[in-house]
Design an enzyme around this catalytic site. Structure first.
Site, PDB file in Angstrom:
ATOM      1  N   CYS A 141       0.840  -1.206   0.000  1.00  0.00           N
ATOM      2  CA  CYS A 141       0.000   0.000   0.000  1.00  0.00           C
ATOM      3  C   CYS A 141       0.873   1.252   0.000  1.00  0.00           C
ATOM      4  O   CYS A 141       1.555   1.539  -0.963  1.00  0.00           O
ATOM      5  CB  CYS A 141      -0.954  -0.014   1.193  1.00  0.00           C
ATOM      6  SG  CYS A 141      -1.913  -1.513   1.379  1.00  0.00           S
ATOM      7  N   ASP A 187     -10.295  -2.730  -6.151  1.00  0.00           N
ATOM      8  CA  ASP A 187      -9.400  -1.768  -5.517  1.00  0.00           C
ATOM      9  C   ASP A 187      -9.602  -0.393  -6.124  1.00  0.00           C
ATOM     10  O   ASP A 187      -9.190  -0.133  -7.260  1.00  0.00           O
ATOM     11  CB  ASP A 187      -7.952  -2.235  -5.703  1.00  0.00           C
ATOM     12  CG  ASP A 187      -6.961  -1.422  -4.891  1.00  0.00           C
ATOM     13  OD1 ASP A 187      -7.331  -0.358  -4.369  1.00  0.00           O
ATOM     14  OD2 ASP A 187      -5.800  -1.858  -4.788  1.00  0.00           O
ATOM     15  N   HIS A 219      -8.411  -4.058  -1.823  1.00  0.00           N
ATOM     16  CA  HIS A 219      -7.177  -3.378  -1.428  1.00  0.00           C
ATOM     17  C   HIS A 219      -6.764  -3.834  -0.023  1.00  0.00           C
ATOM     18  O   HIS A 219      -7.584  -3.921   0.878  1.00  0.00           O
ATOM     19  CB  HIS A 219      -7.403  -1.866  -1.430  1.00  0.00           C
ATOM     20  CG  HIS A 219      -6.176  -1.081  -1.099  1.00  0.00           C
ATOM     21  ND1 HIS A 219      -5.228  -0.763  -2.037  1.00  0.00           N
ATOM     22  CD2 HIS A 219      -5.738  -0.559   0.073  1.00  0.00           C
ATOM     23  CE1 HIS A 219      -4.252  -0.068  -1.464  1.00  0.00           C
ATOM     24  NE2 HIS A 219      -4.538   0.061  -0.182  1.00  0.00           N
TER      25      HIS A 219
END
Length: 253
Positions: A141, A187, A219
């Site tokens: 991330c 996502d 995500h």
């Protein structure tokens, strides 16, 4: 931009259970989690750059230990000066205010000018004091941006990122080493149009690259996925194996 800014999905997910095997020490005023392989070799190192939940998150430490078990010396720094975002943080939370340091007691922000020196210190420490001959980096991330920013000669040799956020197109265009990406189908931060933009850039660079798309997951799945879901569990395991095979091919060989 090759991936969108962080949203609330960046701190939602499931905590995993296990006993981390590494140690936490201090390097130049910030904490680092380190984990050694069974043979204690530091020839091949992996720098893990975390999501916004940070280096003390059990899930991240267990992942670091898995890389160590597979033969890599691993370092994972605190990127946030003691100001990570708690998992599933309740109540109101403004991501932009957090990035600008408005929640930090000393007002420390979480921008490239603040993060880059931490990454550079770790790279230098791994190369000099731990004698790593080759260095890979894993970014989850938030951390994916900094894998991309430092995938340069003399810094990071090989990169891997899962569901990256905040990556600018010009940053991606500047990489000088192999890059693999684990993407989630569902996502909003790295949606289909950003994956396509990323693919177009990587094709132009003429460097080794790989992008695997994992169906049915959101995500954050590679770090914070729900082990109770067969689909998510499979994707988590496969994304980790993707990273191992990538480093075996481009870092260890």
């Amino acid at each position: 931009m090759a991936s969108n800014p962080s949203q609330s999905c960046c701190y939602r997910g499931c905590k995993h259970y296990g006993k981390p095997l590494g140690t936490i020490t201090t390097l130049n005023g910030f904490e680092v989690y380190t984990s050694h392989p069974p043979n204690k070799s530091t020839e091949n190192g992996i720098l893990i750059l975390t999501d916004i939940i940070g280096h003390r998150f059990t899930n991240a430490q267990l992942i670091a230990d898995q890389f160590a078990t597979n033969g890599y010396f691993v370092m994972m720094p605190d990127l946030f000066h003691g100001d990570p975002v708690p998992l599933n943080k309740p109540g109101e939370f403004d991501m932009q205010k957090w990035r600008m340091g408005e929640y930090h007691p000393q007002g420390k922000a979480h921008l490239p000018i603040d993060i880059d020196p931490i990454v550079e210190t770790c790279i230098r420490e791994m190369h000099t004091n731990f004698n790593c001959k080759k260095l890979g980096a894993v970014g989850y991330c938030f951390g994916g941006k900094y894998v991309v920013r430092h995938l340069l000669p003399g810094k990071i040799d090989v990169g891997y990122t899962a569901h990256p956020s905040h990556v600018e197109a010009n940053e991606l265009k500047s990489i000088k080493g192999p890059l693999a990406i684990a993407a989630a189908e569902l996502d909003a931060i790295f949606p289909a149009e950003k994956r396509q933009e990323t693919e177009a850039i990587l094709k132009e660079l003429n460097l080794p690259w790989q992008m695997n798309l994992y169906g049915g997951v959101k995500h954050g799945f590679a770090v914070r996925g729900d082990h109770e879901s067969p689909v998510v569990r499979y994707a988590m395991q496969s994304a980790f194996l993707q990273a191992l095979e990538w480093f075996k091919e481009h870092l260890s060989s």
